[in-house]
Scaffold this motif. Structure first.
Motif, short mmCIF file in Angstrom:
data_model
loop_
_atom_site.label_atom_id
_atom_site.label_comp_id
_atom_site.label_asym_id
_atom_site.label_seq_id
_atom_site.Cartn_x
_atom_site.Cartn_y
_atom_site.Cartn_z
N ARG A 136 0.83 -1.22 0.00
CA ARG A 136 0.00 0.00 0.00
C ARG A 136 0.85 1.25 0.00
O ARG A 136 0.45 2.29 -0.53
CB ARG A 136 -0.91 0.00 1.23
CG ARG A 136 -2.15 -0.88 1.08
CD ARG A 136 -2.89 -1.04 2.40
NE ARG A 136 -2.95 0.18 3.19
CZ ARG A 136 -3.17 0.18 4.50
NH1 ARG A 136 -3.33 -0.95 5.16
NH2 ARG A 136 -3.23 1.31 5.15
N LEU A 137 2.02 1.17 0.61
CA LEU A 137 2.89 2.34 0.64
C LEU A 137 3.29 2.74 -0.78
O LEU A 137 3.35 3.93 -1.10
CB LEU A 137 4.13 2.06 1.48
CG LEU A 137 5.12 3.22 1.62
CD1 LEU A 137 4.44 4.46 2.21
CD2 LEU A 137 6.32 2.83 2.45
N THR A 138 3.56 1.76 -1.62
CA THR A 138 3.86 2.04 -3.02
C THR A 138 2.72 2.81 -3.66
O THR A 138 2.94 3.82 -4.36
CB THR A 138 4.11 0.73 -3.78
OG1 THR A 138 5.34 0.17 -3.36
CG2 THR A 138 4.15 0.95 -5.29
N ALA A 139 1.50 2.35 -3.45
CA ALA A 139 0.34 3.02 -4.03
C ALA A 139 0.22 4.46 -3.54
O ALA A 139 -0.09 5.37 -4.32
CB ALA A 139 -0.93 2.24 -3.71
N ALA A 140 0.49 4.68 -2.24
CA ALA A 140 0.39 6.03 -1.68
C ALA A 140 1.46 6.95 -2.25
O ALA A 140 1.20 8.12 -2.56
CB ALA A 140 0.50 5.97 -0.16
N ILE A 141 2.67 6.44 -2.41
CA ILE A 141 3.75 7.25 -2.99
C ILE A 141 3.41 7.64 -4.42
O ILE A 141 3.57 8.80 -4.82
CB ILE A 141 5.08 6.46 -2.95
CG1 ILE A 141 5.56 6.29 -1.50
CG2 ILE A 141 6.16 7.18 -3.77
CD1 ILE A 141 6.74 5.35 -1.34
N LEU A 142 2.92 6.69 -5.19
CA LEU A 142 2.56 6.97 -6.58
C LEU A 142 1.37 7.92 -6.67
O LEU A 142 1.33 8.82 -7.52
CB LEU A 142 2.26 5.66 -7.31
CG LEU A 142 3.45 4.70 -7.46
CD1 LEU A 142 2.98 3.38 -8.07
CD2 LEU A 142 4.54 5.33 -8.31
N LYS A 143 0.40 7.73 -5.78
CA LYS A 143 -0.79 8.58 -5.79
C LYS A 143 -0.43 10.05 -5.61
O LYS A 143 -0.96 10.93 -6.31
CB LYS A 143 -1.74 8.15 -4.67
CG LYS A 143 -2.93 9.09 -4.44
CD LYS A 143 -3.75 8.64 -3.24
CE LYS A 143 -4.85 9.64 -2.92
NZ LYS A 143 -5.64 9.21 -1.73
N HIS A 144 0.48 10.35 -4.69
CA HIS A 144 0.85 11.74 -4.41
C HIS A 144 2.05 12.20 -5.25
O HIS A 144 2.52 13.32 -5.06
CB HIS A 144 1.16 11.90 -2.92
CG HIS A 144 -0.03 11.67 -2.03
ND1 HIS A 144 -1.14 12.48 -2.04
CD2 HIS A 144 -0.29 10.70 -1.11
CE1 HIS A 144 -2.03 12.04 -1.16
NE2 HIS A 144 -1.53 10.95 -0.58
N ARG A 145 2.51 11.33 -6.14
CA ARG A 145 3.62 11.66 -7.04
C ARG A 145 4.84 12.18 -6.28
O ARG A 145 5.47 13.18 -6.66
CB ARG A 145 3.16 12.67 -8.10
CG ARG A 145 2.03 12.14 -8.96
CD ARG A 145 1.63 13.12 -10.03
NE ARG A 145 0.56 12.58 -10.87
CZ ARG A 145 0.01 13.22 -11.89
NH1 ARG A 145 0.42 14.44 -12.21
NH2 ARG A 145 -0.96 12.66 -12.60
N LEU A 146 5.15 11.50 -5.20
CA LEU A 146 6.30 11.90 -4.39
C LEU A 146 7.60 11.49 -5.09
O LEU A 146 7.64 10.47 -5.79
CB LEU A 146 6.22 11.24 -3.01
CG LEU A 146 5.01 11.63 -2.16
CD1 LEU A 146 5.01 10.85 -0.85
CD2 LEU A 146 4.98 13.13 -1.88
#
Length: 351
Positions: A111-121
Motif C-alpha cells: 500500500r505504501l507504493t500506491a500512496a507514494i505513486l498517488k501523491h507523485r512523491l
C-alpha cells in the motif's frame, strides 16, 4: 546551529524526527513512522511547524510494520498538507531481478507504493529511481541535502535485497501487514519481563554472538547523518556485519560517531561486539517500549557498557520493566555509565 533528534514514542518500533539548520531556517527529516498509533505524534509535530511544512527527506527503512505504518497512514490521506523533497523506500520493483513493470502484489505492505505513486512523491530519485543500496566494490553513496546535512549510506547491499525478493510475500505477512491489522495495537502476552534483578554484565558479555538472518531486517536502510561537524548512526534494523563492512570502507581505525541508534531496538542479534568496538562513541539510543519482543536484550546493553567503557550514556525513549534494571545505582557505579530516561514517553537528543 540546530541538530536535534527526536525519538518518538513508537511503541516497539522506530520513528525519528530530525531537525537541523540555522535558527529561522530549520530543515526536517523523518525516519520511519512506527506503528499506526505513532501517526498522532508525527501529526502533532507537523501541526506545530510554522509556515510551509516540508521534509527534506522521508526514509522508510524496511517493510516491518513497526517502522512503516505511521508513515503509511499519513500518506494514505486524500491530500497532503506537507511536501517532501525525497522519499527513500525499497519496494518490490526495486529488488534485484524484478521487471520494473511487473504488477505489484496484493499484500498490504505494498500500500505504501500506491500512496507514494498517488501523491507523485519523488521516490528514490537521487538513486535514479532504483534501489537505495550500497554496491560491492564501489564507494558508499553520499548525498547532501538542502541545508548541508550529509547522508552516507551504509546498508543494504544488493545481496540483502535479493534475499528479501525471495521471501517478499512471506516477510510482509510476517510483519503483520495484512488488511485491517494496523488499526489496532497488539497486546502484550503477559510474560513476566526481565529487568527486576541486577543483570550480570560480565556473564552476559561472554555470551556468543549470532547475527540476525531475517530478510526484512537485512534489507533495512541505514546511514550516517553528518551536520556541523557532528554525526549520528541511524542503524534501522540492519545487520551488524553490513554496517561494519561499510564503516571499514570509511575509517581505517575507529569510526568517530556522536550518537548511535542501536539496530533493531537493541536485540541480541543486530549489534555485534565487533561493531561496538569499531565505534568511537559514548551515546547510544534504544528505541522501544519492550512490548511484544521484550527488547532491549540485556546482552546487547552489556556489550555496549563493557566495550565503550566509563562515560557511556544509554538513552531510552521509554522507561519500562524491560530497561529499568539499567538505572540501578550499584550497576551504574560499578561500570561508570549513565542511563537517561524520559519524563514521559519519547526523548529528544541534542547533538
Amino acid at each position: 546551529m540546530i541538530f536535534q533528534v527526536n525519538f518518538l514514542p513508537a511503541k516497539y518500533g522506530d520513528s525519528i524526527w530530525i531537525e537541523y539548520g540555522e535558527a529561522g531556517n530549520t530543515k526536517r527529516i523523518l525516519i520511519d513512522g512506527g506503528t499506526s498509533g505513532t501517526r498522532k505524534h508525527i501529526r502533532e509535530l507537523l501541526d506545530a511547524v510554522p509556515g510551509d511544512k516540508h521534509f527534506e527527506l522521508i526514509v522508510v527503512t524496511h517493510i516491518d510494520r513497526d517502522h512503516l505504518e505511521g508513515i503509511l497512514s499519513l500518506l494514505e490521506e486524500d491530500t497532503l498538507d506537507f511536501s517532501v523533497g525525497s522519499i527513500w523506500f525499497n519496494g518490490w520493483h526495486h529488488l534485484p531481478d524484478n521487471d520494473p513493470v511487473e504488477p505489484f502484489g496484493a499484500v498490504q505492505g505494498e500500500r505504501l507504493t500506491a500512496a507514494i505513486l498517488k501523491h507523485r512523491l519523488p521516490w528514490n530519485t537521487v538513486f535514479d529511481g532504483k534501489a537505495v543500496m550500497v554496491r560491492d566494490g564501489a564507494s558508499l553513496p553520499e548525498i547532501t541535502l538542502d541545508g548541508g546535512m550529509r547522508i552516507c549510506l551504509l546498508s543494504p547491499t544488493a545481496e540483502n535485497l535479493a534475499e528479501l525478493r525471495n521471501k517478499w510475500e512471506k516477510e510482509v505477512e510476517k510483519a503483520n501487514l495484512v488488511p485491517g491489522f494496523g488499526l489496532q495495537e497488539p497486546q502484550d502476552d503477559g510474560i513476566e519481563p526481565f529487568g527486576a534483578d541486577e543483570p550480570d554484565v560480565d556473564a552476559l558479555f561472554e555470551e556468543v554472538f549470532h547475527e540476525d538472518e531475517a530478510a526484512a531486517n537485512g534489507s533495512s536502510i541505514a546511514f550516517l547523518a553528518s551536520y556541523g561537524g557532528k554525526s549520528v548512526l541511524f542503524a534501522g534494523d540492519s545487520f551488524p556485519g553490513v554496517i561494519l563492512r561499510s564503516l571499514n570502507k570509511l575509517y581505517e581505525g575507529k569510526a568517530p560517531v556522536d550518537l548511535v541508534k542501536l539496530s533493531h531496538h537493541a536485540s541480541a542479534h543486530n549489534t555485534s561486539p565487533e561493531l561496538i568496538a569499531k565505534l568511537d562513541c559514548k551515546r547510544f539510543v534504544i528505541s522501544t517500549n519492550g512490548s511484544i519482543y521484550k527488547h532491549p536484550s540485556q546482552v546487547t546493553v552489556a556489550r555496549v557498557i563493557r566495550l565503550q567503557g566509563p562515560g557511556t550514556e544509554l538513552i531510552f525513549n521509554y522507561k519500562t520493566a524491560y530497561n529499568r534494571c539499567w538505572d540501578l545505582p550499584a550497576l551504574k557505579e560499578k561500570y561508570e555509565y549513565v542511563a537517561t530516561f524520559p519524563q514521559g514517553e519519547g526523548i529528544q537528543v541534542s547533538i
